[in-house]
Scaffold this motif. Structure first.
Motif, PDB file in Angstrom:
ATOM      1  N   ASP A 270       0.878  -1.167   0.000  1.00  0.00           N
ATOM      2  CA  ASP A 270       0.000   0.000   0.000  1.00  0.00           C
ATOM      3  C   ASP A 270       0.917   1.219   0.000  1.00  0.00           C
ATOM      4  O   ASP A 270       1.436   1.577   1.046  1.00  0.00           O
ATOM      5  N   ASN A 350      -7.288  -2.014  -1.591  1.00  0.00           N
ATOM      6  CA  ASN A 350      -8.457  -2.212  -0.744  1.00  0.00           C
ATOM      7  C   ASN A 350      -8.134  -3.369   0.209  1.00  0.00           C
ATOM      8  O   ASN A 350      -7.085  -4.002   0.080  1.00  0.00           O
ATOM      9  N   THR A 374      -9.713  -4.487  -7.892  1.00  0.00           N
ATOM     10  CA  THR A 374     -10.925  -4.103  -7.175  1.00  0.00           C
ATOM     11  C   THR A 374     -11.329  -2.683  -7.531  1.00  0.00           C
ATOM     12  O   THR A 374     -10.536  -1.749  -7.396  1.00  0.00           O
ATOM     13  N   THR A 376     -13.532   0.379  -6.483  1.00  0.00           N
ATOM     14  CA  THR A 376     -14.167   0.866  -5.258  1.00  0.00           C
ATOM     15  C   THR A 376     -14.887   2.170  -5.573  1.00  0.00           C
ATOM     16  O   THR A 376     -14.258   3.206  -5.743  1.00  0.00           O
ATOM     17  N   THR A 379     -15.183   5.592  -1.026  1.00  0.00           N
ATOM     18  CA  THR A 379     -14.476   5.240   0.223  1.00  0.00           C
ATOM     19  C   THR A 379     -15.182   5.990   1.357  1.00  0.00           C
ATOM     20  O   THR A 379     -16.402   6.008   1.400  1.00  0.00           O
ATOM     21  N   MET A 414     -15.081  -1.145   1.503  1.00  0.00           N
ATOM     22  CA  MET A 414     -14.088  -1.609   2.472  1.00  0.00           C
ATOM     23  C   MET A 414     -14.727  -1.747   3.849  1.00  0.00           C
ATOM     24  O   MET A 414     -15.008  -0.760   4.513  1.00  0.00           O
ATOM     25  N   THR A 424      -8.789   8.064   0.178  1.00  0.00           N
ATOM     26  CA  THR A 424      -7.689   7.998  -0.782  1.00  0.00           C
ATOM     27  C   THR A 424      -7.521   9.396  -1.373  1.00  0.00           C
ATOM     28  O   THR A 424      -8.176  10.344  -0.930  1.00  0.00           O
ATOM     29  N   ASP A 438     -11.734   4.871  -7.492  1.00  0.00           N
ATOM     30  CA  ASP A 438     -10.637   4.100  -6.913  1.00  0.00           C
ATOM     31  C   ASP A 438     -10.567   2.707  -7.503  1.00  0.00           C
ATOM     32  O   ASP A 438     -11.595   2.053  -7.698  1.00  0.00           O
ATOM     33  N   ALA A 442      -6.535  -5.915  -3.833  1.00  0.00           N
ATOM     34  CA  ALA A 442      -6.897  -6.050  -2.421  1.00  0.00           C
ATOM     35  C   ALA A 442      -5.743  -6.729  -1.688  1.00  0.00           C
ATOM     36  O   ALA A 442      -5.056  -7.580  -2.253  1.00  0.00           O
TER      37      ALA A 442
END
Ligand code: MN
Ligand code: MN
Length: 474
Positions: A270, A350, A374, A376, A379, A414, A424, A438, A442
């Motif tokens: 990450d 994620n 993933t 997203t 968030t 999430m 993010t 996003d 994961a």
């Protein structure tokens, strides 16, 4: 109506319902080989990119090798490399369409949770030298104790020289560590406390050295021996540590995880998983319709503030630079237009559904390890506070792009709604009016010293970003 046969039911399922499949299952032999060999490149990148500065250096090297040049230089063509303060970097390929008509941006962050040093870090206690740390980003403190750690960064001397420090990742180097209590004696001081208070930041002091300078006199002789070592090796004195940026990170390389080696375990995934994927994708871009940009920013883990975070105005300056490079006027109007007409991916990781902690996930809307990149949609936390909620028109376009390119992808939030949350850089880029969502792999163990990704997800992320860059406007 007649009852559906087994075959009819299956065909109706296939036609109407969406059931994500593991990316590996969707891959033929050639793609499976690609997944595993990409995993090797990915681990190598993680090992080179232990800090944001090292990530920028590694990316610049890859880009230069692929023919990217600094704008304004004599040989600069359509592949551009724009570094900023050694901690941010953008790679761009100019498109056939004018940049003022909109860009295509993938934005990832190159910083990761870690321990920084305080301004007066060095001290001696019980004939041992330590460095006082200050944690950076969201860490679970206990994960950083009693494990091998490395030091990477720079010390900027008053004479204007910057020295690079890299200690603990070369197998010939020593490593460093933070002390933790033995279980025999930690019953009260840790065992009876809540985890959030049992481990204190002020006790996170890096064990650095234990031998003194030779002298019969009293004094802090181990600290002095450390200063002597630093002076001989780097030409620095204690005051130079005030103007240093030294980061304490897990020592050692990224590793294959699992008997079948399908996963990668290592620090900083990450968001260096997305840095790697965004860079890999843009290195392959040739003569695109729209100007493509892979942007790696700093400081995401502490809120994106400061001159190198996504909240800085660097993106406007970058856009102006690209307009100029394409022969357009870098006016305020052109910059704001270009950004407002941009389609973007906020490339970030994620949380993968963790079978040991199912209670924090909502299984129907969780990301699953190995199920591809993933997507997203939003968030944030609670009632979507702090969220950048992607527009459905844009999502419809993006999933069509991915389906056409046969990218394995899944859509996920999430965690359970009121369990926690996170943000993010998506909302920081969205202020310009661009379409943004996003996407990324994961992970298990996010923000720990040993994060876990699936090689098929890294591969799917690269493919998703390539398809995004290659796609037309319809
Ligand atoms: Mn992230
Ligand atoms: Mn993070």
């Amino acid at each position: 109506m007649a009852k559906l046969s087994k075959k009819q039911l299956a065909s109706l399922q296939k036609k109407l319902a969406r059931r994500p499949k593991p990316a590996w299952d969707q891959a033929g032999p050639a793609v499976r080989e690609e997944i595993m060999s990409l995993g090797e490149d990915y681990k190598e990148f993680l090992d080179q990119a232990k800090t944001e500065r090292m990530a920028v250096q590694a990316v610049a090297k890859m880009a230069r090798r692929a023919g990217f040049k600094t704008p304004g230089s004599k040989t600069a063509g359509r592949k551009l490399l724009v570094p900023y303060k050694d901690k941010v970097i953008a790679l761009a390929v100019l498109g056939r369409r004018k940049p003022s008509a909109g860009l295509r941006i993938i934005g990832a962050h190159s910083d990761a949770p870690r321990l920084d040093l305080k301004m007066h870090p060095l001290y001696e206690d019980q004939e041992l030298a330590f460095l006082k740390t200050h944690y950076y980003g969201g860490i679970k403190k206990y994960q950083w104790l009693a494990r091998p750690l490395a030091i990477h960064g720079v010390i900027c001397r008053a004479d204007g020289q910057t020295v690079q420090v890299h200690l603990g990742d070369d197998p010939a180097d020593p490593v460093f560590t933070l002390l933790d209590l033995l279980p025999h004696l930690s019953r009260k001081s840790q065992g009876q406390k809540k985890v959030s208070v049992a481990f204190e930041a002020e006790r996170m002091n890096l064990l650095l050295a234990g031998l003194p300078v030779d002298s019969d006199q009293k004094g802090e002789k181990v600290k002095l021996a450390v200063l002597q070592y630093l002076n001989r090796k780097y030409g620095v004195v204690e005051a130079d540590l005030i103007s240093a940026e030294l980061e304490i990170v897990p020592a050692g390389p990224a590793r294959d995880v699992g008997l079948d080696r399908c996963m990668v375990g290592g620090y900083g995934q990450d968001d260096r998983a997305c840095c790697f994927s965004a860079v890999r994708a843009i290195l392959g871009v040739k003569n695109p319709a729209v100007t493509c940009v892979s942007l790696l920013v700093d400081k995401e883990e502490i809120g994106s503030d400061g001159s190198t975070g996504a909240k800085s105005r660097f993106l406007e300056q970058l856009t102006a630079t690209l307009l100029e490079a394409a022969g357009e006027k870098a006016s305020y109007l052109n910059v704001t237009r270009a950004l407002a007409e941009t389609r973007a991916i906020s490339a970030d990781v994620n949380a993968a559904f963790d079978p040991d902690f199912p209670e924090v996930h909502e299984k129907r809307n969780a990301a699953y390890l190995g199920y591809g990149v993933t997507l997203t949609k939003y968030t944030g936390s609670g009632g979507k506070y702090g969220a950048s909620d992607a527009n459905p028109e844009y999502l419809a376009w993006l999933r069509k792009v991915w389906d056409r390119a046969k990218v394995p992808w899944q859509a996920a939030g999430m965690g359970k709604i009121d369990e926690g949350g996170g943000g993010t850089i998506a909302k920081l880029l969205a202020v310009y009016g661009m379409e943004i969502v996003d996407a990324g792999p994961a992970l298990f163990n996010m923000h720990s010293p040993f994060e876990i990704s699936h090689k098929a997800d890294i591969h799917a992320t690269v493919k998703a970003f390539e398809a995004f860059f290659a796609a037309g406007l319809k």
